[in-house]
Write an enzyme that holds these catalytic residues in place. Structure first.
Site, mmCIF file in Angstrom:
data_model
loop_
_atom_site.group_PDB
_atom_site.id
_atom_site.type_symbol
_atom_site.label_atom_id
_atom_site.label_comp_id
_atom_site.label_asym_id
_atom_site.label_seq_id
_atom_site.Cartn_x
_atom_site.Cartn_y
_atom_site.Cartn_z
ATOM 1 N N ARG A 134 -4.350 11.230 -6.927
ATOM 2 C CA ARG A 134 -5.352 11.463 -5.886
ATOM 3 C C ARG A 134 -5.783 12.922 -5.963
ATOM 4 N NH1 ARG A 134 -5.534 7.428 -2.221
ATOM 5 N NH2 ARG A 134 -6.467 8.810 -0.669
ATOM 6 N N HIS A 163 31.502 2.993 8.211
ATOM 7 C CA HIS A 163 31.857 2.000 7.201
ATOM 8 C C HIS A 163 31.567 0.619 7.750
ATOM 9 C CE1 HIS A 163 34.128 0.170 3.938
ATOM 10 N NE2 HIS A 163 34.661 -0.627 4.846
ATOM 11 N N VAL A 189 -4.099 6.721 -10.987
ATOM 12 C CA VAL A 189 -3.721 7.879 -11.810
ATOM 13 C C VAL A 189 -3.670 9.143 -10.962
ATOM 14 C CG1 VAL A 189 -4.527 6.924 -13.987
ATOM 15 C CG2 VAL A 189 -6.137 8.133 -12.512
ATOM 16 N N TYR A 230 4.112 6.452 -8.396
ATOM 17 C CA TYR A 230 4.681 5.606 -7.345
ATOM 18 C C TYR A 230 3.699 4.600 -6.760
ATOM 19 C CZ TYR A 230 2.682 8.276 -3.430
ATOM 20 O OH TYR A 230 1.840 8.843 -2.540
#
Lengths: 464, 467
Positions: A272, A443, A270, A185
């Site tokens: 932690r 809605h 890559v 991420y």
């Protein structure tokens, strides 16, 4: 050499540490917090907050680019340009403001903040090297909240072209060609931001696809958007090192062939790892597990009076987990009866589209031995999503087949990070599918998709 | 033709009711007089207005926000026709979606005006005057609502100069000056759209506050934010006349407390003083269906005074909200199918889609005071929230109201960007009868704006961390 005693010493001023200290201070505990650098830790200084600021600016920039010329919304503007230095200055202003805010909150909580580097002399004595010399603190209780650091690849050390997420948040200009090593991420959040700001981005991922810890159904919309933004994803590809002239990244493809990628910057993301070294923690002989301090359900380490919270205690390395742990430990030190009983810790990827996962994914639920039912509702059938011109993604809910207990909720879609709160709450409250299906959702909102996904799982979705 | 159920009106209440009934095995038909399904909401209400709110918000950001972020761009230009097309395309996709869903669920759709000559019969009159009678074991009236004029004032809507919400989402050019009568949700949303696109907007309101019915602290702060954005408010002003002038229109109003009348003119006058239940032409009187101030009287099972005739949505009591109608539609279909349908009216969220958004569920402070319920308040501002700062959306706060004795959450009010999505965790919590502590102890993702909701819950017991 100054010496003092206290009820609680917190080592590290990141989200876990400062929350623990503030809470302890407010509970009347005599509390000291030690921080070697700026308060706020990775999260506020070089993590969550600055990255979200950069992501926001990049998103606006991309939208502006999109609007230069004919577009469905009817807004025409000239082609925008980016003054990255100004963006970074704006971001730095936010960081200053928030870290200053943390300092103010600590002051208000009557927490003593010592700027310096802490080292355990033994389990009851901590030495702090400050600008004015060494101080000795003898705490009754200590919380280790030293966080984590980016993993460095031995064959691709940080320096020069090779940068970590920290430098990526403070570049002076937008790199023309950016290679991201690691499609998790962090790499995708920053890679996407730079792609939007105009970089030519390539993501190198060793696993078979991006965001390897999430299932393919969930990550597909993210992959599709990356392709749309022109980001090149090289899966099953390993970084090998810099080329001889140091100008390019050499990678190995799945078939063993090598490829050379020209790059102005190489961002290595890559993962932690827990930050254990440097504070004399090794000397204490605390039980560790794969490089992280092992803790029990009250965040107690193997040594009496020493607690550990946050990234230093391993995955999930999330600021909100650390904060919740910090709050709990402060209560425990103050004599309250608390235990870690969280059902759900939401995980959010601020990619484009955003991705949220709370609880178990369908495959994980099956692997855990549950018989499950799953309902998926696409934003294509959601009115609010249509009005914003972005209807990619979905909400997916998985429940136990026997009693409809919700086991997990995932979503992917633009701006759905805020839905994570209701997902987490549903799991914490032990919701059944019917509970969600029978809660009126306003809605038109994207939140309606959760209700519809629950209805779908029950076999009677209304809008699909 | 004979049906188990005929639903008159295919707005959100009607079409959802029909789909649910069909799912439960009832032979179902709908009658709709518009050419497209979806009712006010999809055709001329929620959906098109949200499309314009989204587009106009982006326009405003392009003009005012970018410089702060280091983005340099020339002044953006507006192509209103293209923006309207975005809106129309959105509406088109939505209404086609409903037609598809009805077909998929094998619901027969009849185009024409429905009326009820007698219980068990629905007469469909097509535009060309041809008629057709359907036999219906059960009838659900879901005819919705229509624009209402201010009390005692006759308004001739031409939908060009003197407009209702219908005209206000289809103006051909941006008016230089716009007068909005009514500071409710519709007036403030559409007023915001045109202000963002360049109009000078003034809102005239009878009450001494905006957003009647919502929490007054929220309304007060919200008014300040809108004023800062450039909308002018004339409160406590009673409108006595709305006229079309040679060019543009005029609005005459006087102080509610009494005093001299003022007349203002504008290029466009938007009348947004509420909506009235729409039952015209249904033949309810002949059928013997009882009304109360224009609304169809129903019991807790949506039954009107005539056996076999039910009613849901804007045409019955309660807030005129699409999602309330949808839930009633589901519950009503379930009841007709012999199941136990139910709507919890205590937990119906409401959203105002301005920037910032306003969202609420449950009771306001005023309602709790009036009911004599002791409560505690927890509040947290978005200025102290990291994600809000990272997106420059610091306006607003979250407020949690909990019972002083039991800590049960009684109301949640949020003003802030994305409030409409954040309100749902509060709705789920309240459906569980959850406490502020339940909310406070739920791990919220960082950095999200929803953390402010959690902090507000923590503040109920005075244990917020970040303030």
């Amino acid at each position: 050499m100054a010496e003092r005693n206290c009820r609680l010493l917190v080592i590290g001023g990141g989200p876990g540490g400062y929350v623990a200290a503030i809470r302890a201070g407010r509970l009347g505990l005599d509390t000291i917090l030690v921080e070697a650098e700026t308060l706020g830790g990775t999260c506020l200084n070089i993590g969550c907050i600055p990255s979200k600021a950069l992501i926001h600016a990049a998103e606006e920039f991309e939208a502006a680019k999109h609007r230069a010329g004919k577009n469905p919304l009817g807004i025409t503007a000239s082609a925008p340009s980016i003054d990255l230095a100004a963006t970074v200055a704006w971001k730095d202003g936010i960081v200053d403001r928030l870290t200053g805010g943390v300092a103010g909150l600590l002051r208000k909580g009557k927490v003593t903040v010592i700027r310096g580097r802490a080292t355990f002399r033994d389990g009851r004595t901590v030495e702090i090297a400050t600008a004015d010399g060494v101080e000795i603190v003898r705490p009754e209780n200590t919380i280790i909240a030293t966080g984590s650091v980016p993993v460095e690849l031995p064959f691709l050390p940080f320096g020069g072209k090779v940068i970590s997420s920290t430098q990526a948040l403070s570049l002076a200009e937008v790199p023309r060609r950016l290679v991201v090593v690691g499609g998790g991420y962090i790499g995708l959040e920053l890679g996407t931001a730079y792609a939007k700001l105009g970089s030519d981005v390539t993501v190198v991922e060793a696993a078979g696809k991006i965001l390897p810890q999430y299932d393919a159904e969930l990550t597909r919309p993210v992959a599709a958007r990356l392709a749309q933004l022109g980001v090149k994803v090289m899966a099953e590809t390993k970084a090998k090192g810099l080329s001889a002239d140091g100008e390019c990244l050499v990678v190995t493809r799945a078939d063993g062939s090598e490829e050379v990628l020209a790059a102005d910057r190489i961002l290595v993301t890559v993962g932690r790892r827990p930050r254990i070294e440097g504070a004399g923690i090794e000397k204490l002989g605390l039980t560790t597990e794969r490089g992280a301090i092992r803790i029990d359900e009250r965040c107690r380490t193997s040594m009496h009076g020493i607690f550990a919270i946050g990234d230093v205690t391993s995955e999930p390395m999330l600021a909100h987990r650390a904060m919740a742990q910090g709050e709990m430990v402060a209560d425990i030190v103050a004599g309250e009866s608390r235990v870690w009983d969280k059902v759900a810790i939401p995980a959010v990827c601020f990619t484009d589209p955003e991705l949220v996962s709370v609880g178990l994914a369908p495959e994980e639920a099956k692997a855990a031995g549950h018989e499950t039912i799953t309902g998926l509702f696409p934003f294509q059938a959601n009115g609010r999503a249509m009005t914003t011109g972005r209807d990619d993604g979905f909400v997916r809910v998985t429940a136990r087949a026997s009693d409809h207990l919700v086991l997990g909720i995932q979503a992917v879609g633009p701006g759905i990070s805020e839905l994570s709160a209701s997902f987490g709450l549903a799991l914490e409250m032990g919701a059944r599918l019917e509970d969600i299906a029978h809660t009126i959702h306003a809605h038109p909102t994207r939140g309606e998709a959760l209700q519809e996904a629950a209805l779908k799982a029950l076999g009677h979705a209304l809008h699909i | 033709m004979s049906y188990d159920l005929v639903v008159i009106g295919t707005g959100p209440g009607g079409y959802v009711c029909a789909i649910r009934a069909a799912q439960l095995g009832l032979k179902t038909a709908v009658v709709e007089k518009r050419k497209t399904h979806g009712g006010t909401c999809l055709n001329i209400g929620c959906i098109p207005s949200k499309a314009l709110l989204h587009a106009s918000d982006l326009f405003e950001e392009a003009g005012h926000e970018f410089a702060h972020l280091g983005i340099q761009v020339g002044k953006p230009k507006l192509d209103l026709a293209a923006m309207m097309k975005h809106k129309d395309d959105t509406v088109g996709a939505n209404v086609q979606g409903v037609a598809f869903l009805l077909k998929k669920n094998k619901v027969d759709a009849f185009v024409g005006t429905g009326s009820i000559p007698a219980a068990g019969k629905v007469l469909v009159t097509a535009e060309d005057g041809s008629t057709q009678t359907l036999d219906a074991k059960n009838i659900v009236i879901a005819t919705g609502s229509d624009v209402a004029s201010p009390p005692g004032v006759k308004v001739d809507f031409d939908e060009k100069v003197i407009v209702s919400s219908t005209g206000a989402i289809a103006l051909e050019k941006v008016p230089a000056k716009m007068l909005v009568i009514g500071a409710g949700v519709i007036g403030l949303e559409l007023g915001s759209v045109w202000r963002r696109l360049g109009a000078e907007v003034t809102v005239v309101e009878y009450l001494d506050r905006i957003l009647p019915g919502m929490d007054s602290e929220v309304a007060k702060q919200f008014q300040r934010m809108l004023e800062k954005q450039g909308i002018k408010f004339l409160l406590s002003s009673k409108v006595t006349g709305v006229e079309k002038a040679k060019s543009g229109g005029t609005v005459t109003f006087e102080p509610v407390a009494g005093g001299e009348a003022t007349t203002l003119s504008a290029d466009v006058v938007l009348v947004a003083t509420g909506r009235r239940p729409y039952t015209d032409g249904l033949g309810l009187e002949a059928a013997g269906v009882a009304l109360d101030r224009g609304r169809i009287v129903i019991d807790d099972h949506f039954r009107s005074s005539v056996p076999g005739i039910y009613a849901i949505g804007d045409v019955v009591r309660g807030p005129m909200l699409a999602h309330k109608a949808e839930d009633e539609g589901v519950a009503c279909a379930e009841i007709i199918a012999g199941k136990a349908g139910h709507v919890n009216y205590d937990v119906i969220p409401g959203v105002v889609y301005t920037m910032p958004e306003v969202a609420a569920v449950g009771k306001t402070e005023e309602e709790l005071k009036a009911a004599g319920i002791a409560y505690t308040v927890g509040k947290f501002p978005f200025t102290a929230n990291g994600r809000a700062r990272a997106m420059r959306k610091m306006d607003g706060f979250a407020k949690v109201l909990a019972c002083a004795q039991t800590d049960r959450v009684l109301g949640v009010h949020i003003i802030g960007a994305g409030a409409g999505d954040m309100i749902h965790e509060a709705a789920v919590l309240m459906e569980f009868g959850g406490s502020s502590e339940d909310l406070a102890r739920t791990c919220h993702a960082h950095p999200t704006m929803s953390e402010a909701v959690k902090e507000a819950a923590m503040a109920v017991e005075k244990r917020a961390i970040h303030i």
